[in-house]
Scaffold this motif. Structure first.
Motif, PDB file in Angstrom:
ATOM      1  N   GLN A 108      12.469  52.098  10.713  1.00 54.89           N
ATOM      2  CA  GLN A 108      11.295  51.833  10.619  1.00 54.89           C
ATOM      3  C   GLN A 108      10.754  52.121  12.005  1.00 54.89           C
ATOM      4  N   VAL A 109       9.157  52.910  12.309  1.00 58.13           N
ATOM      5  CA  VAL A 109       8.614  53.364  13.602  1.00 58.13           C
ATOM      6  C   VAL A 109       7.081  52.690  13.283  1.00 58.13           C
ATOM      7  N   ALA A 110       7.049  52.347  14.660  1.00 57.09           N
ATOM      8  CA  ALA A 110       5.135  52.479  14.875  1.00 57.09           C
ATOM      9  C   ALA A 110       4.546  53.233  15.939  1.00 57.09           C
ATOM     10  N   PHE A 111       3.744  54.089  16.111  1.00 57.38           N
ATOM     11  CA  PHE A 111       3.482  55.017  16.423  1.00 57.38           C
ATOM     12  C   PHE A 111       1.891  54.978  17.138  1.00 57.38           C
ATOM     13  N   ASP A 112       1.557  54.347  18.520  1.00 55.69           N
ATOM     14  CA  ASP A 112       0.370  54.732  18.715  1.00 55.69           C
ATOM     15  C   ASP A 112      -0.482  55.967  19.556  1.00 55.69           C
ATOM     16  N   GLY A 113      -0.129  57.081  19.020  1.00 59.54           N
ATOM     17  CA  GLY A 113      -0.300  58.143  19.579  1.00 59.54           C
ATOM     18  C   GLY A 113       0.304  58.600  20.581  1.00 59.54           C
ATOM     19  N   ARG A 114       0.790  57.986  21.759  1.00 56.69           N
ATOM     20  CA  ARG A 114       1.792  58.484  22.872  1.00 56.69           C
ATOM     21  C   ARG A 114       2.844  57.740  22.594  1.00 56.69           C
ATOM     22  N   TRP A 115       3.538  56.262  22.501  1.00 53.88           N
ATOM     23  CA  TRP A 115       4.341  55.830  22.509  1.00 53.88           C
ATOM     24  C   TRP A 115       4.803  55.558  21.249  1.00 53.88           C
ATOM     25  N   ALA A 116       6.909  56.102  20.935  1.00 52.51           N
ATOM     26  CA  ALA A 116       7.092  55.540  19.491  1.00 52.51           C
ATOM     27  C   ALA A 116       7.306  54.771  19.924  1.00 52.51           C
ATOM     28  N   THR A 117       7.853  53.967  18.624  1.00 54.86           N
ATOM     29  CA  THR A 117       8.364  52.058  19.221  1.00 54.86           C
ATOM     30  C   THR A 117       9.782  52.769  17.650  1.00 54.86           C
ATOM     31  N   TRP A 118      10.761  52.128  17.795  1.00 54.23           N
ATOM     32  CA  TRP A 118      11.575  52.637  15.807  1.00 54.23           C
ATOM     33  C   TRP A 118      12.780  51.631  16.857  1.00 54.23           C
ATOM     34  N   THR A 119      13.336  51.545  15.070  1.00 53.84           N
ATOM     35  CA  THR A 119      14.357  50.491  14.816  1.00 53.84           C
ATOM     36  C   THR A 119      15.965  51.646  14.585  1.00 53.84           C
ATOM     37  N   ILE A 120      16.588  51.293  14.510  1.00 51.77           N
ATOM     38  CA  ILE A 120      18.297  51.957  14.387  1.00 51.77           C
ATOM     39  C   ILE A 120      18.603  50.561  13.057  1.00 51.77           C
ATOM     40  N   ARG A 121      19.290  50.664  11.941  1.00 53.98           N
ATOM     41  CA  ARG A 121      19.993  49.912  11.607  1.00 53.98           C
ATOM     42  C   ARG A 121      21.761  50.035  11.613  1.00 53.98           C
ATOM     43  N   SER A 122      22.307  48.864  11.491  1.00 52.89           N
ATOM     44  CA  SER A 122      24.345  48.701  11.650  1.00 52.89           C
ATOM     45  C   SER A 122      24.126  47.465  10.603  1.00 52.89           C
ATOM     46  N   GLY A 123      25.615  47.869   9.690  1.00 50.03           N
ATOM     47  CA  GLY A 123      25.882  47.023   8.944  1.00 50.03           C
ATOM     48  C   GLY A 123      25.726  47.012   7.747  1.00 50.03           C
ATOM     49  N   SER A 124      25.252  45.599   7.082  1.00 47.29           N
ATOM     50  CA  SER A 124      25.978  45.849   5.305  1.00 47.29           C
ATOM     51  C   SER A 124      25.802  43.962   5.439  1.00 47.29           C
ATOM     52  N   GLY A 125      24.969  43.610   3.912  1.00 49.71           N
ATOM     53  CA  GLY A 125      24.900  42.674   3.608  1.00 49.71           C
ATOM     54  C   GLY A 125      24.259  42.086   4.386  1.00 49.71           C
TER      55      GLY A 125
END
Length: 239
Positions: free
Chosen positions: A73-90
């Motif tokens: 998922q990502v959040a963007f304010d027009g200049r900075w982008a902050t996002w997640t990378i997921r690993s694993g399961s359960g």
């Protein structure tokens, strides 16, 4: 959850530069994820890309930001982008966060755990929002964290004070430019659902300025919102 674009800090600087720069806008993209302040983040060839219009006298800058995957998922304010990378399961799902200035490619943090300082948390981000150069997120266990690129002064709590158990953290302790705002383990879903980041004022010129961002949640429907206010410095890229 609302994700709001940068307001006063961008408006103040844009007013200064409007006479010398055209109002460039990033083009629409086929796999666009979010759009804010004439910029956008989007997917291309399975990776996350960003375009910002608030840079170099109004020119747009497009940049490949990094990996993107299932559950990101990502959040963007027009200049900075902050996002997640997921690993694993359960029960072993883990998220890592990266925050990048689309204009320059500089990272505030990269591949960081959701809760700074080696805190014992399950590591899953359930809500993520950004505005006015601040990003904030809530984990599956109800821990709220906020981050800014460069602080002007330390963060301040907003709302009812709490102890070091459930509620706002006192005192707030920063880890770089991130801070654990509070913990609501019994109301984690409500905290995630009500996460909000807004601009609360600012001033600047065509080089940059100071902005105040506020991130809050409402874990208890009958209580006021609680969170953090943080004054931060920003640069436009023009100087």
């Amino acid at each position: 959850m609302r994700v709001l674009a940068i307001a006063l800090s961008f408006t103040a600087v844009t007013a200064v530069t409007a006479g010398s720069a055209s109002a460039a806008t990033c083009p629409q993209q086929g796999q666009e994820l979010q759009r804010a302040w004439r910029g956008a983040v989007f997917l291309r060839d399975g990776a996350l890309w960003g375009c910002t219009a608030f840079f170099k006298d109004g020119d747009t800058v497009t940049r490949k930001l990094g990996a993107w995957g299932r559950g990101s998922q990502v959040a963007f304010d027009g200049r900075w982008a902050t996002w997640t990378i997921r690993s694993g399961s359960g029960r072993r799902i883990r998220d890592r966060l990266t925050s990048v200035d689309v204009g320059t490619g500089a990272a505030t943090f990269s591949n960081a755990a959701p809760v700074p300082g080696g805190d014992l948390d399950d590591g899953r981000v359930t809500a993520l929002a950004a505005a006015s150069y601040m990003a904030a997120w809530v984990t599956a266990k109800g821990t709220m964290v906020a981050a800014v690129p460069a602080q002007q002064r330390g963060p301040r709590t907003v709302g009812a004070r709490g102890g070091n158990g459930a509620g706002l953290q006192q005192p707030l302790r920063t880890v770089g430019t991130r801070v654990i705002v509070g913990r609501w383990p019994g109301s984690a879903a409500a905290a995630a659902r009500t996460l909000d980041v807004v601009n609360a004022g600012g001033a600047g010129d065509d080089c940059g300025g100071i902005s105040t961002a506020v991130a809050t949640v409402r874990p208890d429907a009958g209580a006021p919102r609680a969170g953090v206010s943080w004054d931060l410095r920003f640069r436009t890229g023009n100087c």
